[in-house]
Design a protein around this motif. Structure first.
Motif, PDB file in Angstrom:
ATOM      1  N   ARG A   1      42.414  51.352  23.826  1.00 20.59           N
ATOM      2  CA  ARG A   1      43.843  51.055  23.961  1.00 20.59           C
ATOM      3  C   ARG A   1      44.169  50.391  25.293  1.00 20.59           C
ATOM      4  NH1 ARG A   1      48.473  55.796  24.541  1.00 20.59           N
ATOM      5  NH2 ARG A   1      50.220  54.421  25.074  1.00 20.59           N
ATOM      6  N   TYR A   2      43.505  50.843  26.366  1.00 22.20           N
ATOM      7  CA  TYR A   2      43.861  50.371  27.697  1.00 22.20           C
ATOM      8  C   TYR A   2      42.987  49.212  28.184  1.00 22.20           C
ATOM      9  CZ  TYR A   2      46.463  54.770  27.818  1.00 22.20           C
ATOM     10  OH  TYR A   2      47.339  55.808  27.533  1.00 22.20           O
ATOM     11  N   ARG A   3      42.015  48.793  27.371  1.00 20.70           N
ATOM     12  CA  ARG A   3      41.149  47.666  27.728  1.00 20.70           C
ATOM     13  C   ARG A   3      40.541  47.853  29.118  1.00 20.70           C
ATOM     14  NH1 ARG A   3      40.387  45.597  22.773  1.00 20.70           N
ATOM     15  NH2 ARG A   3      42.369  45.142  21.735  1.00 20.70           N
ATOM     16  N   ILE A   4      39.980  49.027  29.358  1.00 18.33           N
ATOM     17  CA  ILE A   4      39.427  49.345  30.675  1.00 18.33           C
ATOM     18  C   ILE A   4      38.144  48.546  30.893  1.00 18.33           C
ATOM     19  CG2 ILE A   4      38.486  51.174  32.137  1.00 18.33           C
ATOM     20  CD1 ILE A   4      40.177  53.146  30.392  1.00 18.33           C
ATOM     21  N   ASP A   5      38.107  47.748  31.956  1.00 20.23           N
ATOM     22  CA  ASP A   5      36.893  46.998  32.273  1.00 20.23           C
ATOM     23  C   ASP A   5      36.342  47.333  33.657  1.00 20.23           C
ATOM     24  OD1 ASP A   5      38.529  45.600  34.110  1.00 20.23           O
ATOM     25  OD2 ASP A   5      39.007  44.072  32.622  1.00 20.23           O
ATOM     26  N   THR A   6      37.089  48.155  34.427  1.00 24.60           N
ATOM     27  CA  THR A   6      36.673  48.512  35.780  1.00 24.60           C
ATOM     28  C   THR A   6      37.097  49.950  36.070  1.00 24.60           C
ATOM     29  OG1 THR A   6      37.090  46.218  36.453  1.00 24.60           O
ATOM     30  CG2 THR A   6      36.746  47.827  38.213  1.00 24.60           C
ATOM     31  N   LEU A   7      36.235  50.706  36.740  1.00 31.57           N
ATOM     32  CA  LEU A   7      36.544  52.073  37.157  1.00 31.57           C
ATOM     33  C   LEU A   7      36.615  52.120  38.672  1.00 31.57           C
ATOM     34  CD1 LEU A   7      34.101  54.054  34.829  1.00 31.57           C
ATOM     35  CD2 LEU A   7      36.513  53.551  34.429  1.00 31.57           C
ATOM     36  N   GLY A   8      37.603  52.855  39.201  1.00 34.46           N
ATOM     37  CA  GLY A   8      37.735  52.869  40.644  1.00 34.46           C
ATOM     38  C   GLY A   8      38.314  54.150  41.187  1.00 34.46           C
ATOM     39  N   LEU A   9      38.138  54.335  42.496  1.00 30.21           N
ATOM     40  CA  LEU A   9      38.708  55.460  43.226  1.00 30.21           C
ATOM     41  C   LEU A   9      39.503  54.911  44.399  1.00 30.21           C
ATOM     42  CD1 LEU A   9      35.588  57.805  43.468  1.00 30.21           C
ATOM     43  CD2 LEU A   9      37.609  58.208  42.044  1.00 30.21           C
ATOM     44  N   TYR A  10      40.672  55.534  44.646  1.00 27.50           N
ATOM     45  CA  TYR A  10      41.415  55.234  45.860  1.00 27.50           C
ATOM     46  C   TYR A  10      41.483  56.520  46.665  1.00 27.50           C
ATOM     47  CZ  TYR A  10      45.014  54.183  49.237  1.00 27.50           C
ATOM     48  OH  TYR A  10      45.688  54.025  50.419  1.00 27.50           O
ATOM     49  N   LEU A  11      40.931  56.478  47.887  1.00 31.67           N
ATOM     50  CA  LEU A  11      40.895  57.641  48.771  1.00 31.67           C
ATOM     51  C   LEU A  11      42.087  57.546  49.716  1.00 31.67           C
ATOM     52  CD1 LEU A  11      37.058  57.617  49.521  1.00 31.67           C
ATOM     53  CD2 LEU A  11      38.290  58.665  47.608  1.00 31.67           C
ATOM     54  N   THR A  12      43.056  58.428  49.512  1.00 30.66           N
ATOM     55  CA  THR A  12      44.353  58.264  50.152  1.00 30.66           C
ATOM     56  C   THR A  12      44.320  58.487  51.654  1.00 30.66           C
ATOM     57  OG1 THR A  12      44.949  60.579  49.737  1.00 30.66           O
ATOM     58  CG2 THR A  12      45.514  58.974  48.035  1.00 30.66           C
ATOM     59  N   ARG A  13      43.419  59.327  52.143  1.00 29.12           N
ATOM     60  CA  ARG A  13      43.413  59.631  53.582  1.00 29.12           C
ATOM     61  C   ARG A  13      42.683  58.572  54.401  1.00 29.12           C
ATOM     62  NH1 ARG A  13      44.096  65.075  51.845  1.00 29.12           N
ATOM     63  NH2 ARG A  13      45.751  66.040  53.105  1.00 29.12           N
ATOM     64  N   SER A  14      41.798  57.842  53.770  1.00 32.41           N
ATOM     65  CA  SER A  14      41.082  56.782  54.485  1.00 32.41           C
ATOM     66  C   SER A  14      41.521  55.400  54.031  1.00 32.41           C
ATOM     67  CB  SER A  14      39.570  56.931  54.282  1.00 32.41           C
ATOM     68  OG  SER A  14      39.233  56.817  52.910  1.00 32.41           O
ATOM     69  N   ALA A  15      42.448  55.336  53.068  1.00 29.27           N
ATOM     70  CA  ALA A  15      42.933  54.054  52.534  1.00 29.27           C
ATOM     71  C   ALA A  15      41.773  53.185  52.068  1.00 29.27           C
ATOM     72  CB  ALA A  15      43.787  53.324  53.560  1.00 29.27           C
TER      73      ALA A  15
ATOM     74  N   LEU B   1      39.545  51.781  48.791  1.00 24.46           N
ATOM     75  CA  LEU B   1      39.494  51.553  47.348  1.00 24.46           C
ATOM     76  C   LEU B   1      38.111  51.021  47.010  1.00 24.46           C
ATOM     77  CD1 LEU B   1      42.258  49.918  45.153  1.00 24.46           C
ATOM     78  CD2 LEU B   1      39.846  49.533  44.699  1.00 24.46           C
ATOM     79  N   VAL B   2      37.427  51.715  46.113  1.00 28.38           N
ATOM     80  CA  VAL B   2      36.105  51.277  45.665  1.00 28.38           C
ATOM     81  C   VAL B   2      36.123  51.228  44.148  1.00 28.38           C
ATOM     82  CG1 VAL B   2      35.245  53.654  45.706  1.00 28.38           C
ATOM     83  CG2 VAL B   2      33.618  51.757  45.733  1.00 28.38           C
ATOM     84  N   SER B   3      35.506  50.201  43.583  1.00 29.57           N
ATOM     85  CA  SER B   3      35.542  50.056  42.124  1.00 29.57           C
ATOM     86  C   SER B   3      34.226  49.470  41.624  1.00 29.57           C
ATOM     87  CB  SER B   3      36.714  49.164  41.696  1.00 29.57           C
ATOM     88  OG  SER B   3      36.564  47.858  42.221  1.00 29.57           O
ATOM     89  N   TRP B   4      33.962  49.705  40.334  1.00 28.60           N
ATOM     90  CA  TRP B   4      32.757  49.230  39.680  1.00 28.60           C
ATOM     91  C   TRP B   4      33.125  48.646  38.311  1.00 28.60           C
ATOM     92  CZ3 TRP B   4      33.570  54.037  41.699  1.00 28.60           C
ATOM     93  CH2 TRP B   4      32.787  54.450  42.775  1.00 28.60           C
ATOM     94  N   PRO B   5      32.611  47.473  37.956  1.00 26.56           N
ATOM     95  CA  PRO B   5      32.728  47.035  36.561  1.00 26.56           C
ATOM     96  C   PRO B   5      32.086  48.073  35.639  1.00 26.56           C
ATOM     97  CG  PRO B   5      31.984  45.244  37.966  1.00 26.56           C
ATOM     98  CD  PRO B   5      31.941  46.479  38.811  1.00 26.56           C
TER      99      PRO B   5
END
Length: 261
Positions: A190-204, A206-210
């Protein structure tokens, strides 16, 4: 308001007389937070992320209170240790919206506001610039599967989970499985997810992987995403209470046993 908070507000009402007050105040919080979000026009991409200091602190107090209700949705044991539950248990008639908003310690409020300021100057700023509100789905849930799960955010195919950990240099195994679980639960794509990621709020950070790279890093090189989703859906169906025994697709036996994880 996200689904977990709304469920937690409803669930809090089960704790006797104190629970009825917590539920009533929680509903007031939901209305007040919704009104505040609209008043501050938070989804207006023509405005900066930051607002006036007093507005940010008021919003932080509301979000911290909402987080306590989220705990009620996820774990009743944990909810018993929240300032909300402790205060209501000590004096069942005491909870009011104003008292609830006064419960978060100023250090907690300052911590949330500091994370907001980092978001305003970090990679989320670029993501916000490059997308529109229509590209975003907050608190996405997954229809067609018998499991309660809500992710944090999907932005134009990027499934992003927010973590407030202070240990930014590690990726716990349960976090890796959590991202994978969200990906597989979207059984109908449904969401057509092509990338997974994390955003670490205390260190600002963002890391992601196809998706293909992420599956490869987990050692899943020889199966397609569709096949993984089908197998997970079958396992969930087999673990459902009252599931009938028999042979499933491919001759596999189905039954009431729970799948291993």
């Amino acid at each position: 308001m996200d689904l977990a908070t709304l469920v937690g507000i409803e669930d809090s009402g089960r704790a006797g007389r104190a629970g009825l007050r917590m539920r009533a105040v929680g509903n007031q919080l939901a209305s007040h937070l919704t009104e505040t979000v609209h008043h501050l026009d938070l989804d207006n991409r023509d405005q900066p992320i930051e607002r006036a200091q007093d507005e940010e602190e008021d919003l932080a107090r509301m979000l911290l209170a909402a987080a306590w209700y989220q705990v009620a949705c996820r774990t009743s044991i944990g909810f018993a240790y929240t300032p909300l539950f402790i205060t209501a248990s000590e004096d069942p008639d005491s909870p009011t919206l104003q008292r609830l908003l006064n419960l978060p310690h100023q250090d907690l409020v300052a911590d949330v506001v500091a994370q907001l300021h980092k978001a305003a100057a970090g990679p989320l700023r670029a993501l916000r610039t490059d997308t529109s509100s229509a590209d975003c789905t907050s608190g996405p849930t997954f229809a067609g599967v018998d499991i309660s799960a809500d992710a944090d955010l999907i932005v134009d195919g990027l499934l992003l989970d927010f973590k407030s950990t202070r240990h930014a240099g590690t990726l716990p195994k349960h976090t890796a499985w959590q991202l994978l679980g969200y990906l597989l639960l979207d059984t109908h794509d449904r969401y057509r997810i092509d990338t997974l990621g994390l955003y670490l709020t205390r260190s600002a950070t963002l890391v992601s992987w196809p998706v293909a790279d992420y599956l490869s890093l987990l050692g899943a090189r020889r199966r397609s995403l569709t096949e993984f989703r089908e197998v997970l859906a079958e396992l969930l169906a087999r673990s459902r209470p009252g599931a009938r025994h028999g042979r499933g697709p491919g001759g596999r036996r189905s039954g009431t046993q729970r799948p291993s994880t």
